[in-house]
Design a protein around this motif. Sequence first.
Motif, PDB file in Angstrom:
ATOM      1  N   GLU A 103       0.844  -1.207   0.000  1.00  0.00           N
ATOM      2  CA  GLU A 103       0.000   0.000   0.000  1.00  0.00           C
ATOM      3  C   GLU A 103       0.878   1.254   0.000  1.00  0.00           C
ATOM      4  OE1 GLU A 103      -3.177   0.799  -0.236  1.00  0.00           O
ATOM      5  OE2 GLU A 103      -4.178  -1.147  -0.257  1.00  0.00           O
ATOM      6  N   GLY A 104       0.514   2.256   0.788  1.00  0.00           N
ATOM      7  CA  GLY A 104       1.117   3.582   0.704  1.00  0.00           C
ATOM      8  C   GLY A 104       2.601   3.633   1.013  1.00  0.00           C
ATOM      9  N   LEU A 105       3.240   4.736   0.574  1.00  0.00           N
ATOM     10  CA  LEU A 105       4.688   4.915   0.671  1.00  0.00           C
ATOM     11  C   LEU A 105       4.996   6.340   1.104  1.00  0.00           C
ATOM     12  CD1 LEU A 105       7.494   3.518  -0.141  1.00  0.00           C
ATOM     13  CD2 LEU A 105       7.257   4.799  -2.284  1.00  0.00           C
ATOM     14  N   ALA A 106       5.985   6.496   1.990  1.00  0.00           N
ATOM     15  CA  ALA A 106       6.412   7.828   2.417  1.00  0.00           C
ATOM     16  C   ALA A 106       7.903   7.810   2.703  1.00  0.00           C
ATOM     17  CB  ALA A 106       5.645   8.273   3.661  1.00  0.00           C
ATOM     18  N   LEU A 107       8.539   8.965   2.538  1.00  0.00           N
ATOM     19  CA  LEU A 107       9.946   9.129   2.869  1.00  0.00           C
ATOM     20  C   LEU A 107      10.054   9.676   4.283  1.00  0.00           C
ATOM     21  CD1 LEU A 107      12.930   9.117   1.812  1.00  0.00           C
ATOM     22  CD2 LEU A 107      12.565  11.536   1.251  1.00  0.00           C
ATOM     23  N   SER A 108      10.872   9.008   5.106  1.00  0.00           N
ATOM     24  CA  SER A 108      11.105   9.463   6.471  1.00  0.00           C
ATOM     25  C   SER A 108      12.598   9.410   6.742  1.00  0.00           C
ATOM     26  CB  SER A 108      10.350   8.580   7.477  1.00  0.00           C
ATOM     27  OG  SER A 108      10.571   9.016   8.806  1.00  0.00           O
ATOM     28  N   GLY A 109      13.233  10.568   6.775  1.00  0.00           N
ATOM     29  CA  GLY A 109      14.674  10.597   6.948  1.00  0.00           C
ATOM     30  C   GLY A 109      15.371   9.964   5.760  1.00  0.00           C
ATOM     31  N   ARG A 110      16.190   8.942   6.021  1.00  0.00           N
ATOM     32  CA  ARG A 110      16.931   8.260   4.966  1.00  0.00           C
ATOM     33  C   ARG A 110      16.266   6.949   4.563  1.00  0.00           C
ATOM     34  NH1 ARG A 110      23.214   9.043   7.062  1.00  0.00           N
ATOM     35  NH2 ARG A 110      23.192  11.342   7.062  1.00  0.00           N
ATOM     36  N   GLU A 111      15.016   6.795   4.920  1.00  0.00           N
ATOM     37  CA  GLU A 111      14.312   5.553   4.612  1.00  0.00           C
ATOM     38  C   GLU A 111      12.947   5.830   4.002  1.00  0.00           C
ATOM     39  OE1 GLU A 111      15.979   2.558   8.099  1.00  0.00           O
ATOM     40  OE2 GLU A 111      14.146   3.702   8.459  1.00  0.00           O
ATOM     41  N   PHE A 112      12.518   4.920   3.158  1.00  0.00           N
ATOM     42  CA  PHE A 112      11.122   4.879   2.760  1.00  0.00           C
ATOM     43  C   PHE A 112      10.388   3.946   3.708  1.00  0.00           C
ATOM     44  CE2 PHE A 112      12.913   6.198  -1.357  1.00  0.00           C
ATOM     45  CZ  PHE A 112      12.070   7.269  -1.631  1.00  0.00           C
ATOM     46  N   ILE A 113       9.159   4.281   3.978  1.00  0.00           N
ATOM     47  CA  ILE A 113       8.297   3.435   4.798  1.00  0.00           C
ATOM     48  C   ILE A 113       7.090   3.073   3.955  1.00  0.00           C
ATOM     49  CG2 ILE A 113       6.880   3.315   6.880  1.00  0.00           C
ATOM     50  CD1 ILE A 113       8.853   5.251   8.178  1.00  0.00           C
ATOM     51  N   SER A 114       6.772   1.781   3.908  1.00  0.00           N
ATOM     52  CA  SER A 114       5.622   1.344   3.112  1.00  0.00           C
ATOM     53  C   SER A 114       4.670   0.521   3.964  1.00  0.00           C
ATOM     54  CB  SER A 114       6.071   0.536   1.884  1.00  0.00           C
ATOM     55  OG  SER A 114       6.553  -0.739   2.252  1.00  0.00           O
ATOM     56  N   LEU A 115       3.395   0.631   3.621  1.00  0.00           N
ATOM     57  CA  LEU A 115       2.327  -0.062   4.340  1.00  0.00           C
ATOM     58  C   LEU A 115       1.932  -1.342   3.617  1.00  0.00           C
ATOM     59  CD1 LEU A 115      -0.018   3.017   4.992  1.00  0.00           C
ATOM     60  CD2 LEU A 115       1.683   2.055   6.559  1.00  0.00           C
ATOM     61  N   THR A 116       1.268  -2.202   4.329  1.00  0.00           N
ATOM     62  CA  THR A 116       0.541  -3.316   3.718  1.00  0.00           C
ATOM     63  C   THR A 116      -0.921  -3.165   4.092  1.00  0.00           C
ATOM     64  OG1 THR A 116       1.028  -4.749   5.615  1.00  0.00           O
ATOM     65  CG2 THR A 116       2.508  -4.881   3.712  1.00  0.00           C
ATOM     66  N   TRP A 117      -1.788  -3.729   3.268  1.00  0.00           N
ATOM     67  CA  TRP A 117      -3.222  -3.486   3.409  1.00  0.00           C
ATOM     68  C   TRP A 117      -3.794  -4.120   4.681  1.00  0.00           C
ATOM     69  CZ3 TRP A 117      -7.456  -6.155   0.002  1.00  0.00           C
ATOM     70  CH2 TRP A 117      -8.712  -5.598   0.292  1.00  0.00           C
ATOM     71  N   ARG A 118      -3.900  -5.426   4.704  1.00  0.00           N
ATOM     72  CA  ARG A 118      -4.499  -6.116   5.852  1.00  0.00           C
ATOM     73  C   ARG A 118      -3.536  -7.112   6.498  1.00  0.00           C
ATOM     74  NH1 ARG A 118     -10.508  -7.395   3.233  1.00  0.00           N
ATOM     75  NH2 ARG A 118     -11.363  -5.303   3.560  1.00  0.00           N
ATOM     76  N   ASN A 119      -2.260  -6.947   6.235  1.00  0.00           N
ATOM     77  CA  ASN A 119      -1.277  -7.897   6.742  1.00  0.00           C
ATOM     78  C   ASN A 119      -0.683  -7.487   8.078  1.00  0.00           C
ATOM     79  OD1 ASN A 119      -0.782  -7.707   3.442  1.00  0.00           O
ATOM     80  ND2 ASN A 119      -1.055  -9.780   4.230  1.00  0.00           N
ATOM     81  N   GLY A 120      -0.986  -6.246   8.524  1.00  0.00           N
ATOM     82  CA  GLY A 120      -0.470  -5.794   9.805  1.00  0.00           C
ATOM     83  C   GLY A 120       1.034  -5.599   9.822  1.00  0.00           C
ATOM     84  N   VAL A 121       1.629  -5.280   8.671  1.00  0.00           N
ATOM     85  CA  VAL A 121       3.085  -5.132   8.563  1.00  0.00           C
ATOM     86  C   VAL A 121       3.416  -3.775   7.948  1.00  0.00           C
ATOM     87  CG1 VAL A 121       5.221  -6.086   7.627  1.00  0.00           C
ATOM     88  CG2 VAL A 121       3.337  -7.632   8.228  1.00  0.00           C
ATOM     89  N   ILE A 122       4.408  -3.096   8.537  1.00  0.00           N
ATOM     90  CA  ILE A 122       4.968  -1.870   7.970  1.00  0.00           C
ATOM     91  C   ILE A 122       6.440  -2.129   7.680  1.00  0.00           C
ATOM     92  CG2 ILE A 122       5.507   0.565   8.366  1.00  0.00           C
ATOM     93  CD1 ILE A 122       3.063   0.775  10.128  1.00  0.00           C
ATOM     94  N   HIS A 123       6.875  -1.775   6.469  1.00  0.00           N
ATOM     95  CA  HIS A 123       8.250  -2.034   6.041  1.00  0.00           C
ATOM     96  C   HIS A 123       9.063  -0.754   5.970  1.00  0.00           C
ATOM     97  CE1 HIS A 123       7.381  -6.187   4.953  1.00  0.00           C
ATOM     98  NE2 HIS A 123       6.351  -5.784   4.224  1.00  0.00           N
ATOM     99  N   ARG A 124      10.384  -0.910   6.184  1.00  0.00           N
ATOM    100  CA  ARG A 124      11.345   0.172   5.974  1.00  0.00           C
ATOM    101  C   ARG A 124      12.283  -0.235   4.848  1.00  0.00           C
ATOM    102  NH1 ARG A 124      11.544   3.884  10.168  1.00  0.00           N
ATOM    103  NH2 ARG A 124      10.552   3.253  12.117  1.00  0.00           N
ATOM    104  N   TRP A 125      12.688   0.768   4.029  1.00  0.00           N
ATOM    105  CA  TRP A 125      13.581   0.517   2.897  1.00  0.00           C
ATOM    106  C   TRP A 125      14.647   1.599   2.850  1.00  0.00           C
ATOM    107  CZ3 TRP A 125      11.836  -3.886   0.469  1.00  0.00           C
ATOM    108  CH2 TRP A 125      10.483  -4.221   0.658  1.00  0.00           C
ATOM    109  N   ASN A 126      15.885   1.222   2.571  1.00  0.00           N
ATOM    110  CA  ASN A 126      16.943   2.195   2.387  1.00  0.00           C
ATOM    111  C   ASN A 126      16.599   3.098   1.208  1.00  0.00           C
ATOM    112  OD1 ASN A 126      19.581   3.098   0.974  1.00  0.00           O
ATOM    113  ND2 ASN A 126      20.290   2.456   2.991  1.00  0.00           N
ATOM    114  N   ALA A 127      16.631   4.405   1.413  1.00  0.00           N
ATOM    115  CA  ALA A 127      16.167   5.327   0.373  1.00  0.00           C
ATOM    116  C   ALA A 127      17.067   5.339  -0.851  1.00  0.00           C
ATOM    117  CB  ALA A 127      16.039   6.740   0.945  1.00  0.00           C
TER     118      ALA A 127
END
Length: 281
Positions: A109-133
């Motif tokens: 699902e959605g994506l946002a930049l926070s500091g030096r990382e991207f943060i992405s959502l999942t719909w109904r999986n209850g998981v939030i991911h971080r990614w090196n920008a």
Amino acid sequence: MTHRAILFIAAAFTWLTPAMAPVATAQDAAPSAERTPAPEVYSGPAVYRAEIVATYPHDTAAFTQGLVWHDGHLFESTGQEGQSEVRKVDLETGKVLNRSAISADQFGEGLALSGREFISLTWRNGVIHRWNAKTLKPAGSKDGVPFEGWGLTTSDEGLIHSDGTATLRVLDPESFEVLRMIPVTMNGQPLPNLNELEMIDGLVYANVWQSPFIVAIDPADGVIKRLVDLRAIVDSIPMTDRDTVLNGIAWDPKKRRLFVTGKRWPSLFEINLVETEAQVR
């Protein structure tokens, strides 16, 4: 969004001509020192139409969920189980320059930049991911999130999150703890189906799911200040199925460019917003 909700928004436009300004008399020219200014009265959101500045190619396989402009490129998160990923995209060609897959059992699902990382959502999986920008390599995940993930953006206060309802959440960008809730209203009524989000000049712009409209929300009180009418653009896109909807807002703050696209759309548009005389009643 339900058919009834779409009709509510579409029927909300009342096209008006400008009101005639009263002619000031000498007595009215200067306000009396005894008078106090009347408080500003909210009269509904200002209505804007989209003027296309440029059109760029967009991957028709991309089920667009989040869109961010960063470091001269678009970054996009896509949905559907087994197809979800985060990707770096060249604006001019639409070519995917880098990508990282989200677990095949998760719906991105959605994506946002926070500091030096991207943060992405999942719909109904209850998981939030971080990614090196820079590399888009995984940088950690959090399980057990107790709410759906739809849209995400960044503010000075924290991450702002939508879950398809008429309420936004402000999240701590480190712990994802809910800092406060923002009930969103238009003309005093809750507006549900808030989806992809983008912070622009202090307002949270949100796609209204399965509608041709974007709303701009004051995060201080949740009041919708602007409504952007994208019906002309949406009507130009071939609808391959009911999910081929407007979704994806990105803002280039340096060049002040606004981009929009949709799920499986063949094009991404740079647009200007032109204020109209329409009113939402």
